[in-house]
Design an enzyme around this catalytic site. Structure first.
Site, mmCIF file in Angstrom:
data_model
loop_
_atom_site.group_PDB
_atom_site.id
_atom_site.type_symbol
_atom_site.label_atom_id
_atom_site.label_comp_id
_atom_site.label_asym_id
_atom_site.label_seq_id
_atom_site.Cartn_x
_atom_site.Cartn_y
_atom_site.Cartn_z
ATOM 1 N N ALA A 1 1.061 -1.177 0.009
ATOM 2 C CA ALA A 1 -0.010 0.132 0.157
ATOM 3 C C ALA A 1 0.873 1.309 0.227
ATOM 4 O O ALA A 1 2.151 1.159 0.459
ATOM 5 C CB ALA A 1 -0.746 -0.044 1.122
ATOM 6 N N GLY B 1 0.101 -4.960 0.940
ATOM 7 C CA GLY B 1 -1.031 -4.946 0.272
ATOM 8 C C GLY B 1 -0.877 -5.310 -1.267
ATOM 9 O O GLY B 1 -2.028 -5.937 -1.806
ATOM 10 N N GLU C 1 -1.074 -9.234 -0.776
ATOM 11 C CA GLU C 1 -2.516 -9.569 -0.387
ATOM 12 C C GLU C 1 -3.476 -9.248 -1.706
ATOM 13 O O GLU C 1 -4.207 -10.263 -1.817
ATOM 14 C CB GLU C 1 -2.888 -8.492 0.415
ATOM 15 C CG GLU C 1 -2.396 -8.698 2.062
ATOM 16 C CD GLU C 1 -2.584 -7.584 2.873
ATOM 17 O OE1 GLU C 1 -2.223 -6.564 2.451
ATOM 18 O OE2 GLU C 1 -3.145 -7.742 3.964
ATOM 19 N N GLU D 1 4.669 -5.398 7.054
ATOM 20 C CA GLU D 1 3.816 -4.629 7.786
ATOM 21 C C GLU D 1 4.573 -4.080 9.197
ATOM 22 O O GLU D 1 4.581 -3.232 9.540
ATOM 23 C CB GLU D 1 2.431 -4.901 8.024
ATOM 24 C CG GLU D 1 1.538 -4.746 6.731
ATOM 25 C CD GLU D 1 1.751 -5.896 5.546
ATOM 26 O OE1 GLU D 1 2.504 -6.932 5.872
ATOM 27 O OE2 GLU D 1 0.814 -6.281 4.779
HETATM 28 N N1 DAK Z 1 4.454 3.482 -0.828
HETATM 29 C C1 DAK Z 1 5.065 4.429 -1.341
HETATM 30 N N2 DAK Z 1 6.154 4.667 -2.191
HETATM 31 C C2 DAK Z 1 6.782 3.506 -2.107
HETATM 32 C C3 DAK Z 1 6.561 2.363 -1.683
HETATM 33 C C4 DAK Z 1 5.314 2.181 -0.991
HETATM 34 N N3 DAK Z 1 4.808 1.085 -0.394
HETATM 35 N N4 DAK Z 1 7.519 1.360 -2.271
HETATM 36 C C5 DAK Z 1 8.397 1.742 -2.937
HETATM 37 N N5 DAK Z 1 8.092 3.188 -2.895
HETATM 38 C C6 DAK Z 1 8.660 4.199 -3.639
HETATM 39 C C7 DAK Z 1 10.129 4.920 -2.979
HETATM 40 O O1 DAK Z 1 9.546 5.808 -1.785
HETATM 41 C C8 DAK Z 1 10.626 5.488 -4.040
HETATM 42 O O2 DAK Z 1 10.488 6.774 -4.120
HETATM 43 P P1 DAK Z 1 11.527 7.940 -4.502
HETATM 44 O O3 DAK Z 1 12.404 7.933 -3.545
HETATM 45 O O4 DAK Z 1 12.120 7.254 -5.978
HETATM 46 O O5 DAK Z 1 10.434 8.916 -4.951
HETATM 47 C C9 DAK Z 1 10.532 4.544 -5.119
HETATM 48 O O6 DAK Z 1 9.354 3.716 -4.863
HETATM 49 C C10 DAK Z 1 11.452 3.412 -5.651
HETATM 50 O O7 DAK Z 1 11.659 2.904 -4.414
HETATM 51 P P2 DAK Z 1 13.303 2.375 -3.790
HETATM 52 O O8 DAK Z 1 14.162 3.714 -4.097
HETATM 53 O O9 DAK Z 1 12.987 2.067 -2.168
HETATM 54 O O10 DAK Z 1 13.640 1.084 -4.453
HETATM 55 P P3 DAK Z 1 14.811 -0.068 -3.818
HETATM 56 O O11 DAK Z 1 14.946 -0.834 -5.157
HETATM 57 O O12 DAK Z 1 15.730 0.530 -3.176
HETATM 58 O O13 DAK Z 1 13.714 -0.816 -2.605
HETATM 59 C C11 DAK Z 1 11.744 -1.954 -1.798
HETATM 60 C C12 DAK Z 1 12.596 -1.619 -3.244
HETATM 61 C C13 DAK Z 1 10.689 -2.581 -1.985
HETATM 62 C C14 DAK Z 1 12.521 -2.827 -0.967
HETATM 63 C C15 DAK Z 1 11.636 -0.663 -1.053
HETATM 64 O O14 DAK Z 1 10.977 0.563 -1.693
HETATM 65 C C16 DAK Z 1 10.380 -0.752 0.187
HETATM 66 O O15 DAK Z 1 10.970 -1.371 1.411
HETATM 67 N N6 DAK Z 1 9.214 -0.195 -0.116
HETATM 68 C C17 DAK Z 1 8.347 -0.341 0.997
HETATM 69 C C18 DAK Z 1 7.758 -1.795 1.199
HETATM 70 C C19 DAK Z 1 6.739 -1.560 2.108
HETATM 71 O O16 DAK Z 1 7.111 -1.410 3.326
HETATM 72 N N7 DAK Z 1 5.302 -1.670 1.634
HETATM 73 C C20 DAK Z 1 4.399 -1.357 2.724
HETATM 74 C C21 DAK Z 1 3.877 -2.663 3.265
HETATM 75 S S1 DAK Z 1 2.456 -2.439 4.314
HETATM 76 C C22 DAK Z 1 -4.202 -0.094 5.283
HETATM 77 C C23 DAK Z 1 -4.453 -1.135 4.600
HETATM 78 C C24 DAK Z 1 -3.321 -2.140 4.084
HETATM 79 C C25 DAK Z 1 -2.106 -1.531 4.408
HETATM 80 C C26 DAK Z 1 -1.932 -0.337 5.055
HETATM 81 C C27 DAK Z 1 -2.888 0.346 5.451
HETATM 82 N N8 DAK Z 1 -5.302 0.625 5.618
HETATM 83 C C28 DAK Z 1 -6.641 0.155 5.709
HETATM 84 C C29 DAK Z 1 -5.100 2.055 6.307
HETATM 85 C C30 DAK Z 1 -1.078 -2.272 3.939
HETATM 86 C C31 DAK Z 1 0.246 -1.963 4.176
HETATM 87 C C32 DAK Z 1 1.439 -2.412 3.367
HETATM 88 O O17 DAK Z 1 1.233 -2.721 2.352
#
Ligand code: DAK
Length: 259
Positions: free
Chosen positions: A67, A112, A115, A135
Protein backbone atom coordinates in the site's frame (compact mmCIF):
# COMPACT_ATOMS: atom_id res chain seq x y z
CA UNK A 1 -14.81 5.66 -15.13
CA UNK A 2 -11.56 6.92 -16.62
CA UNK A 3 -8.67 4.74 -15.46
CA UNK A 4 -5.62 6.71 -14.28
CA UNK A 5 -3.65 4.37 -12.05
CA UNK A 6 -4.45 1.18 -13.97
CA UNK A 7 -4.07 0.25 -17.62
CA UNK A 8 -6.67 -2.12 -19.01
CA UNK A 9 -6.15 -3.93 -22.29
CA UNK A 10 -8.35 -6.65 -23.73
CA UNK A 11 -7.00 -9.08 -26.30
CA UNK A 12 -9.34 -11.70 -27.71
CA UNK A 13 -11.15 -12.34 -24.44
CA UNK A 14 -8.19 -11.93 -22.07
CA UNK A 15 -8.14 -8.74 -19.99
CA UNK A 16 -4.81 -7.50 -18.66
CA UNK A 17 -4.84 -5.00 -15.80
CA UNK A 18 -1.48 -3.31 -15.26
CA UNK A 19 -0.97 -1.35 -12.05
CA UNK A 20 0.70 1.70 -13.50
CA UNK A 21 2.61 3.67 -10.86
CA UNK A 22 6.16 2.50 -11.66
CA UNK A 23 7.83 5.46 -9.92
CA UNK A 24 6.29 4.30 -6.62
CA UNK A 25 6.86 0.62 -7.48
CA UNK A 26 3.13 0.39 -8.25
CA UNK A 27 2.15 1.02 -4.62
CA UNK A 28 -1.60 0.84 -4.05
CA UNK A 29 -2.97 4.32 -3.44
CA UNK A 30 -6.62 5.42 -3.29
CA UNK A 31 -6.85 5.63 -7.09
CA UNK A 32 -5.61 2.06 -7.56
CA UNK A 33 -8.11 0.74 -5.00
CA UNK A 34 -11.00 2.81 -6.44
CA UNK A 35 -10.23 1.62 -9.95
CA UNK A 36 -9.98 -2.03 -8.85
CA UNK A 37 -13.36 -1.54 -7.15
CA UNK A 38 -14.79 -0.12 -10.36
CA UNK A 39 -13.49 -3.07 -12.39
CA UNK A 40 -14.39 -5.93 -10.05
CA UNK A 41 -17.41 -4.63 -8.07
CA UNK A 42 -19.06 -1.89 -10.12
CA UNK A 43 -19.19 -3.79 -13.42
CA UNK A 44 -16.20 -2.20 -15.18
CA UNK A 45 -15.13 -5.66 -16.29
CA UNK A 46 -17.77 -7.72 -18.10
CA UNK A 47 -16.99 -11.28 -17.03
CA UNK A 48 -19.43 -12.70 -19.59
CA UNK A 49 -17.45 -11.17 -22.44
CA UNK A 50 -14.09 -12.46 -21.15
CA UNK A 51 -12.38 -15.77 -20.47
CA UNK A 52 -10.02 -14.46 -17.79
CA UNK A 53 -8.06 -11.59 -16.26
CA UNK A 54 -4.34 -11.11 -15.68
CA UNK A 55 -3.12 -8.58 -13.10
CA UNK A 56 0.50 -7.41 -13.30
CA UNK A 57 2.69 -4.44 -12.44
CA UNK A 58 4.20 -1.88 -14.75
CA UNK A 59 7.98 -1.90 -15.28
CA UNK A 60 10.43 -4.68 -14.55
CA UNK A 61 10.98 -4.11 -10.84
CA UNK A 62 7.70 -4.52 -9.03
CA UNK A 63 4.33 -6.20 -9.13
CA UNK A 64 3.15 -4.01 -6.23
CA UNK A 65 5.44 -2.88 -3.36
CA UNK A 66 2.56 -2.58 -0.91
CA UNK A 67 0.00 0.00 0.00
CA UNK A 68 1.19 3.57 -0.62
CA UNK A 69 2.93 4.44 2.65
CA UNK A 70 2.57 8.18 2.01
CA UNK A 71 -1.21 7.81 2.52
CA UNK A 72 -0.94 6.21 6.00
CA UNK A 73 -0.43 9.37 8.01
CA UNK A 74 -3.18 11.01 10.09
CA UNK A 75 -5.73 8.23 9.83
CA UNK A 76 -8.14 7.74 12.72
CA UNK A 77 -9.01 4.25 14.00
CA UNK A 78 -12.40 4.42 12.31
CA UNK A 79 -10.97 5.65 9.01
CA UNK A 80 -8.32 2.92 9.14
CA UNK A 81 -10.90 0.20 9.72
CA UNK A 82 -13.10 1.61 6.94
CA UNK A 83 -10.15 1.61 4.53
CA UNK A 84 -9.32 -1.94 5.53
CA UNK A 85 -12.94 -3.03 5.00
CA UNK A 86 -13.02 -1.38 1.58
CA UNK A 87 -9.84 -3.27 0.61
CA UNK A 88 -11.32 -6.51 1.95
CA UNK A 89 -14.46 -5.98 -0.17
CA UNK A 90 -12.47 -5.32 -3.34
CA UNK A 91 -10.14 -8.28 -2.81
CA UNK A 92 -13.09 -10.54 -1.90
CA UNK A 93 -14.71 -9.54 -5.19
CA UNK A 94 -11.55 -10.53 -7.06
CA UNK A 95 -11.49 -13.87 -5.23
CA UNK A 96 -15.17 -14.43 -6.07
CA UNK A 97 -14.91 -13.24 -9.70
CA UNK A 98 -16.63 -15.74 -11.98
CA UNK A 99 -13.73 -16.09 -14.42
CA UNK A 100 -10.11 -16.87 -13.52
CA UNK A 101 -7.99 -14.00 -12.24
CA UNK A 102 -4.24 -14.64 -12.40
CA UNK A 103 -1.50 -12.53 -10.81
CA UNK A 104 1.60 -12.34 -13.01
CA UNK A 105 4.10 -11.28 -10.34
CA UNK A 106 6.96 -9.46 -12.05
CA UNK A 107 9.06 -8.19 -9.12
CA UNK A 108 8.36 -7.04 -5.55
CA UNK A 109 5.07 -8.39 -4.19
CA UNK A 110 4.84 -6.82 -0.76
CA UNK A 111 2.23 -6.02 1.86
CA UNK A 112 -1.04 -4.92 0.24
CA UNK A 113 0.43 -5.97 -3.13
CA UNK A 114 1.04 -9.50 -1.97
CA UNK A 115 -2.46 -9.47 -0.49
CA UNK A 116 -3.74 -8.54 -3.96
CA UNK A 117 -1.79 -11.41 -5.53
CA UNK A 118 -3.19 -13.76 -2.88
CA UNK A 119 -6.77 -12.70 -3.67
CA UNK A 120 -6.25 -13.87 -7.26
CA UNK A 121 -7.10 -17.47 -8.15
CA UNK A 122 -3.64 -18.30 -9.49
CA UNK A 123 -0.20 -16.71 -9.00
CA UNK A 124 2.82 -17.15 -11.26
CA UNK A 125 6.13 -15.33 -10.87
CA UNK A 126 9.15 -14.18 -12.81
CA UNK A 127 12.57 -15.25 -11.50
CA UNK A 128 13.22 -11.79 -10.01
CA UNK A 129 10.01 -11.76 -7.92
CA UNK A 130 10.26 -11.22 -4.14
CA UNK A 131 7.37 -11.81 -1.75
CA UNK A 132 6.79 -10.49 1.74
CA UNK A 133 4.48 -9.00 4.32
CA UNK A 134 6.66 -6.23 5.79
CA UNK A 135 3.89 -4.51 7.78
CA UNK A 136 5.52 -5.16 11.16
CA UNK A 137 8.52 -3.10 9.99
CA UNK A 138 6.07 -0.18 10.03
CA UNK A 139 4.51 -1.18 13.33
CA UNK A 140 1.45 -2.42 11.46
CA UNK A 141 -0.36 -5.63 10.62
CA UNK A 142 -1.75 -6.52 7.19
CA UNK A 143 -5.03 -4.72 6.41
CA UNK A 144 -6.18 -6.51 3.27
CA UNK A 145 -6.57 -10.06 4.63
CA UNK A 146 -2.89 -11.03 4.53
CA UNK A 147 -3.12 -12.75 7.92
CA UNK A 148 -5.87 -14.96 6.53
CA UNK A 149 -4.96 -15.75 2.92
CA UNK A 150 -1.26 -16.33 3.62
CA UNK A 151 -2.22 -19.01 6.15
CA UNK A 152 -4.62 -20.56 3.63
CA UNK A 153 -1.95 -20.70 0.94
CA UNK A 154 1.24 -21.66 2.77
CA UNK A 155 0.13 -22.91 6.21
CA UNK A 156 0.27 -21.41 9.69
CA UNK A 157 3.94 -21.94 10.55
CA UNK A 158 5.41 -20.47 7.38
CA UNK A 159 2.82 -17.68 7.37
CA UNK A 160 3.56 -16.67 10.95
CA UNK A 161 7.30 -16.66 10.27
CA UNK A 162 6.91 -14.41 7.20
CA UNK A 163 4.39 -12.14 8.94
CA UNK A 164 6.50 -11.75 12.11
CA UNK A 165 10.00 -11.50 10.57
CA UNK A 166 8.94 -9.38 7.56
CA UNK A 167 11.45 -11.44 5.58
CA UNK A 168 11.17 -11.51 1.82
CA UNK A 169 11.27 -14.83 0.00
CA UNK A 170 12.49 -15.32 -3.56
CA UNK A 171 10.56 -16.94 -6.40
CA UNK A 172 11.91 -20.50 -5.98
CA UNK A 173 11.01 -20.37 -2.27
CA UNK A 174 7.54 -19.06 -3.12
CA UNK A 175 7.17 -21.99 -5.51
CA UNK A 176 8.36 -24.41 -2.83
CA UNK A 177 5.88 -22.92 -0.32
CA UNK A 178 3.00 -23.13 -2.84
CA UNK A 179 2.51 -19.37 -2.91
CA UNK A 180 2.98 -19.47 -6.70
CA UNK A 181 2.47 -22.32 -9.15
CA UNK A 182 5.06 -21.47 -11.82
CA UNK A 183 8.32 -19.50 -12.04
CA UNK A 184 9.33 -18.24 -15.48
CA UNK A 185 11.87 -15.88 -16.98
CA UNK A 186 10.77 -12.24 -16.95
CA UNK A 187 10.46 -12.40 -20.74
CA UNK A 188 8.03 -15.33 -20.76
CA UNK A 189 5.90 -14.38 -17.74
CA UNK A 190 2.99 -12.78 -19.62
CA UNK A 191 3.03 -15.43 -22.33
CA UNK A 192 2.78 -18.14 -19.66
CA UNK A 193 -0.01 -16.23 -17.90
CA UNK A 194 -1.99 -15.94 -21.11
CA UNK A 195 -1.47 -19.60 -21.95
CA UNK A 196 -2.94 -20.63 -18.58
CA UNK A 197 -5.94 -18.31 -18.99
CA UNK A 198 -6.61 -19.52 -22.55
CA UNK A 199 -6.38 -23.15 -21.46
CA UNK A 200 -9.01 -22.50 -18.76
CA UNK A 201 -11.00 -20.48 -21.31
CA UNK A 202 -11.35 -23.58 -23.50
CA UNK A 203 -13.32 -25.36 -20.72
CA UNK A 204 -16.98 -24.93 -19.83
CA UNK A 205 -17.38 -21.36 -18.52
CA UNK A 206 -20.08 -22.25 -15.99
CA UNK A 207 -18.04 -25.24 -14.79
CA UNK A 208 -15.14 -22.85 -14.14
CA UNK A 209 -17.41 -20.37 -12.32
CA UNK A 210 -18.89 -23.13 -10.15
CA UNK A 211 -15.44 -24.55 -9.40
CA UNK A 212 -14.36 -21.14 -8.10
CA UNK A 213 -17.53 -20.95 -5.97
CA UNK A 214 -17.02 -24.42 -4.46
CA UNK A 215 -13.33 -23.87 -3.67
CA UNK A 216 -14.07 -20.49 -2.08
CA UNK A 217 -16.84 -22.09 -0.01
CA UNK A 218 -14.22 -24.28 1.69
CA UNK A 219 -12.79 -21.17 3.34
CA UNK A 220 -16.11 -19.47 4.10
CA UNK A 221 -17.29 -20.23 7.64
CA UNK A 222 -20.90 -19.40 6.65
CA UNK A 223 -20.89 -22.03 3.89
CA UNK A 224 -20.86 -25.82 3.75
CA UNK A 225 -18.57 -26.40 0.79
CA UNK A 226 -19.29 -30.12 0.66
CA UNK A 227 -23.03 -29.45 0.40
CA UNK A 228 -22.44 -26.72 -2.15
CA UNK A 229 -20.50 -29.15 -4.35
CA UNK A 230 -23.28 -31.76 -4.12
CA UNK A 231 -25.91 -29.15 -5.12
CA UNK A 232 -23.86 -27.62 -7.92
CA UNK A 233 -22.80 -31.02 -9.28
CA UNK A 234 -26.49 -31.88 -9.75
CA UNK A 235 -27.13 -28.52 -11.36
CA UNK A 236 -24.16 -28.80 -13.74
CA UNK A 237 -25.37 -32.18 -15.04
CA UNK A 238 -28.51 -30.45 -16.35
CA UNK A 239 -26.72 -27.66 -18.23
CA UNK A 240 -26.32 -27.36 -22.01
CA UNK A 241 -22.64 -26.93 -21.27
CA UNK A 242 -22.41 -30.41 -19.78
CA UNK A 243 -24.51 -31.86 -22.62
CA UNK A 244 -22.04 -30.39 -25.12
CA UNK A 245 -19.01 -31.67 -23.15
CA UNK A 246 -20.37 -35.23 -22.93
CA UNK A 247 -21.61 -35.22 -26.56
CA UNK A 248 -18.22 -34.00 -27.78
CA UNK A 249 -16.47 -36.82 -25.90
CA UNK A 250 -18.82 -39.43 -27.39
CA UNK A 251 -18.36 -37.99 -30.89
CA UNK A 252 -14.56 -37.87 -30.39
CA UNK A 253 -14.39 -34.13 -31.10
CA UNK A 254 -13.31 -31.07 -29.16
CA UNK A 255 -16.10 -29.50 -27.10
CA UNK A 256 -17.18 -26.06 -28.21
CA UNK A 257 -18.43 -24.24 -25.13
CA UNK A 258 -18.36 -20.70 -26.44
CA UNK A 259 -20.34 -20.81 -29.70
N1 DAK B 1 4.59 3.29 -0.87
C1 DAK B 1 5.01 4.46 -1.42
N2 DAK B 1 6.14 4.57 -2.13
C2 DAK B 1 6.90 3.48 -2.30
C3 DAK B 1 6.54 2.23 -1.73
C4 DAK B 1 5.30 2.16 -1.00
N3 DAK B 1 4.85 1.01 -0.47
N4 DAK B 1 7.50 1.33 -2.06
C5 DAK B 1 8.41 1.99 -2.79
N5 DAK B 1 8.07 3.28 -2.94
C6 DAK B 1 8.80 4.32 -3.65
C7 DAK B 1 10.07 4.72 -2.89
O1 DAK B 1 9.76 5.64 -1.87
C8 DAK B 1 10.89 5.32 -4.02
O2 DAK B 1 10.39 6.62 -4.27
P1 DAK B 1 11.41 7.84 -4.60
O3 DAK B 1 12.31 7.93 -3.42
O4 DAK B 1 12.12 7.40 -5.87
O5 DAK B 1 10.48 9.02 -4.78
C9 DAK B 1 10.53 4.46 -5.21
O6 DAK B 1 9.28 3.82 -4.89
C10 DAK B 1 11.56 3.37 -5.50
O7 DAK B 1 11.77 2.65 -4.29
P2 DAK B 1 13.23 2.44 -3.65
O8 DAK B 1 14.15 3.53 -4.08
O9 DAK B 1 13.03 2.22 -2.20
O10 DAK B 1 13.66 1.10 -4.36
P3 DAK B 1 14.66 -0.01 -3.81
O11 DAK B 1 14.92 -0.93 -4.95
O12 DAK B 1 15.83 0.60 -3.12
O13 DAK B 1 13.80 -0.79 -2.70
C11 DAK B 1 11.83 -1.88 -1.83
C12 DAK B 1 12.68 -1.53 -3.08
C13 DAK B 1 10.54 -2.53 -2.33
C14 DAK B 1 12.62 -2.91 -0.99
C15 DAK B 1 11.58 -0.61 -1.00
O14 DAK B 1 11.02 0.39 -1.87
C16 DAK B 1 10.61 -0.81 0.10
O15 DAK B 1 10.96 -1.37 1.17
N6 DAK B 1 9.37 -0.34 -0.11
C17 DAK B 1 8.36 -0.36 0.93
C18 DAK B 1 7.81 -1.75 1.12
C19 DAK B 1 6.73 -1.69 2.14
O16 DAK B 1 6.99 -1.56 3.35
N7 DAK B 1 5.51 -1.65 1.66
C20 DAK B 1 4.33 -1.43 2.50
C21 DAK B 1 3.98 -2.71 3.17
S1 DAK B 1 2.72 -2.40 4.32
C22 DAK B 1 -4.16 -0.11 5.26
C23 DAK B 1 -4.35 -1.30 4.60
C24 DAK B 1 -3.27 -2.01 4.16
C25 DAK B 1 -2.04 -1.58 4.40
C26 DAK B 1 -1.85 -0.39 5.07
C27 DAK B 1 -2.88 0.35 5.51
N8 DAK B 1 -5.28 0.65 5.71
C28 DAK B 1 -6.56 0.07 5.60
C29 DAK B 1 -5.09 2.00 6.16
C30 DAK B 1 -0.94 -2.32 3.90
C31 DAK B 1 0.22 -1.92 4.14
C32 DAK B 1 1.34 -2.41 3.41
O17 DAK B 1 1.27 -2.77 2.27
Amino acid sequence: MELKALNLSINDGVATITINRPKALNAINKDVMDELKYLFIDGGLDAHALMGVIITGSGDKAFVAGADITEFTSVTKEEGSNLSEKGHNVYNAIEAFSIPVLAAVNGFSLGGGNELAMACHIRIASENARFGQPEVNLGLIPGYAGTQRLVQLIGKGRALELLMTADMIDAPTALHYGLVTHVTSAETLMETAEKIIRKIGSKGPEAIQRTIECVNAYFDKAEDGFKKEIDLFGHMLTTDECKEGVQAFLEKRKANFRS
